[in-house]
Design a protein around this motif. Structure first.
Motif, PDB file in Angstrom:
ATOM      1  N   ASP A 101      16.969   8.247   1.151  1.00 44.92           N
ATOM      2  CA  ASP A 101      17.319   6.811   1.751  1.00 44.92           C
ATOM      3  C   ASP A 101      18.108   7.544   3.341  1.00 44.92           C
ATOM      4  O   ASP A 101      18.949   8.398   3.254  1.00 44.92           O
ATOM      5  N   PRO A 102      17.505   6.958   4.267  1.00 45.73           N
ATOM      6  CA  PRO A 102      18.148   7.387   5.501  1.00 45.73           C
ATOM      7  C   PRO A 102      19.686   7.232   5.643  1.00 45.73           C
ATOM      8  O   PRO A 102      20.160   8.045   6.457  1.00 45.73           O
ATOM      9  N   ARG A 103      20.353   6.302   5.074  1.00 51.10           N
ATOM     10  CA  ARG A 103      21.680   6.319   5.167  1.00 51.10           C
ATOM     11  C   ARG A 103      22.482   7.491   4.355  1.00 51.10           C
ATOM     12  O   ARG A 103      23.288   7.956   4.733  1.00 51.10           O
ATOM     13  N   GLU A 104      21.631   7.786   3.144  1.00 50.19           N
ATOM     14  CA  GLU A 104      22.476   9.038   2.631  1.00 50.19           C
ATOM     15  C   GLU A 104      21.865  10.447   3.141  1.00 50.19           C
ATOM     16  O   GLU A 104      22.898  11.038   3.334  1.00 50.19           O
TER      17      GLU A 104
ATOM     18  N   ARG B  25      22.138  10.390   6.757  1.00 50.22           N
ATOM     19  CA  ARG B  25      23.079  10.452   7.654  1.00 50.22           C
ATOM     20  C   ARG B  25      24.310  10.733   7.289  1.00 50.22           C
ATOM     21  O   ARG B  25      25.261  11.539   7.919  1.00 50.22           O
ATOM     22  N   ARG B  26      24.826  10.555   5.849  1.00 51.59           N
ATOM     23  CA  ARG B  26      26.002  10.843   5.412  1.00 51.59           C
ATOM     24  C   ARG B  26      26.301  12.312   5.216  1.00 51.59           C
ATOM     25  O   ARG B  26      27.031  13.186   5.338  1.00 51.59           O
TER      26      ARG B  26
ATOM     27  N   ASP C  82      23.524  11.039  15.222  1.00 49.16           N
ATOM     28  CA  ASP C  82      22.012  10.607  15.697  1.00 49.16           C
ATOM     29  C   ASP C  82      21.653  11.817  16.590  1.00 49.16           C
ATOM     30  O   ASP C  82      20.403  12.036  16.392  1.00 49.16           O
TER      31      ASP C  82
END
Length: 377
Positions: A202-205, A207-208, A169
């Motif tokens: 994608d924001p999730r990717e 973050r990963r 974050d």
């Protein structure tokens, strides 16, 4: 770079229009002070034969020269021997050992100042952040007596943020803040990118990808290139700032989808391809209104593929001030020769040829990078 003396420079010819040899010199086609849209700065300190040749080899994209050979026996080496000795008060084509001895006699700073001020470049767009041993914008401006503006490279910017961000974050938020802060003073952003999708990742990717990258912070920075999802996030974020973005790409064909998707965003993209892909980059610049391309080492090829106002000059110089000189001289020769051919064949008038040469040399860069609004020289 640090100046060793306050005495004025008196070695070499006065600065002015880029000199040319051969038939092109017969005509009045001249170039304005060049705008170098992409370079990296110069090294400080004295250079011996070995270290000088190492930088020559790097400029040619090669490793060390085999035993019994020298990189002075290369196209770049010949250009250095032709154009640089006169700026240091020597005859063209002098022996490399004599040239390097003269360089040491003058001192690294004074030699660099003479070379940079004699190159015919008025404005430098300097890519910052990749290496700490190269000149800063202020140092290059003082040596060259020109305007130097910063192009912020995205990968080192992200590395610096990663070093101070303990969580995903924090990294995502700090990256956005760093991009915004850089956009307040930078002239453009730059990034090396092999491929970019037509939509932001994608924001999730992201973050990963950020988590994986942060886990590698114990490794040397040069080994921590962002993975594709994070790299694409950085690129799309830079596009959103509205500043021009330089795309270093081996082959720009792989970026066609991204170029198409960013049309209408109000952000100009400038392709800086590897050789031999300058012609394809020019074709893409012709296809998309917001896309521009480096004119490359053979502007006669690229000017046949794109409108003249879509191509820009650069040296790509790194480490050696001689590389600024040789790139500027070879470009000046090529443009003057091409302009004279067009005039001689009746393709355009002499004033038109002069205007076209000026566009590629400086005019288009001044418009794309908003240099007049920034008050550059």
């Amino acid at each position: 770079m640090h100046e060793a003396t306050d005495s004025p420079d008196t070695v070499g010819p006065p600065t002015g229009p880029v000199p040319r040899d051969g038939p092109a010199a017969a005509g009045p086609i001249t170039l304005p002070p060049l705008v170098d849209q992409h370079s990296h700065g110069t090294v400080d300190g004295e250079l011996g034969v070995g270290s000088f040749e190492t930088h020559l080899a790097a400029a040619a994209g090669s490793g060390a020269a085999p035993a019994g050979t020298t990189f002075f026996d290369s196209w770049t080496g010949l250009a250095v021997r032709r154009w640089c000795p006169p700026l240091l008060g020597m005859e063209p084509h002098c022996a490399p050992v004599s040239y390097l001895a003269r360089r040491r006699e003058l001192g690294a700073y004074r030699a660099a100042r003479l070379l940079l001020r004699g190159a015919g470049i008025g404005t430098f767009l300097l890519e910052s952040g990749a290496r700490d041993d190269l000149s800063t914008p202020d140092e290059l401006a003082a040596a060259a007596d020109g305007t130097v503006l910063e192009v912020v490279r995205l990968e080192p910017l992200a590395e610096q943020v990663a070093d101070t961000s303990g969580t995903v974050d924090a990294f995502i938020g700090n990256t956005a803040e760093a991009l915004y802060a850089a956009a307040q003073h930078a002239t453009a952003f730059a990034m090396g990118i092999a491929f970019c999708d037509e939509i932001p990742p994608d924001p999730r990717e992201v973050r990963r990808a950020a988590a994986r990258w942060l886990a590698l912070t114990v490794r040397p920075a040069r080994d921590r290139a962002p993975d594709p999802a994070l790299a694409q996030h950085l690129l799309w974020s830079a596009v959103a700032t509205g500043l021009p973005v330089q795309l270093h790409c081996a082959d720009p064909q792989s970026l066609v989808g991204f170029l198409r998707a960013t049309a209408g965003f109000g952000t100009d993209l400038v392709l800086l391809p590897d050789r031999p892909h300058h012609r394809r980059a020019a074709q893409l610049a012709a296809a998309f209104p917001h896309v521009y391309a480096d004119a490359g080492p053979r502007p006669g090829e690229t000017l046949g593929e794109a409108p003249f106002g879509k191509l820009l000059f650069s040296t790509g110089a790194r480490a050696l001030p001689e590389l600024y000189v040789t790139a500027a001289r070879l470009f000046g020769q090529a443009m003057a020769r091409l302009a004279e051919e067009w005039v001689g064949e009746g393709i355009c008038t002499r004033p038109e040829a002069q205007r076209i040469a000026g566009l590629v040399a400086a005019g288009t860069a001044r418009r794309v990078y908003r240099l007049d609004a920034a008050g550059s020289g």
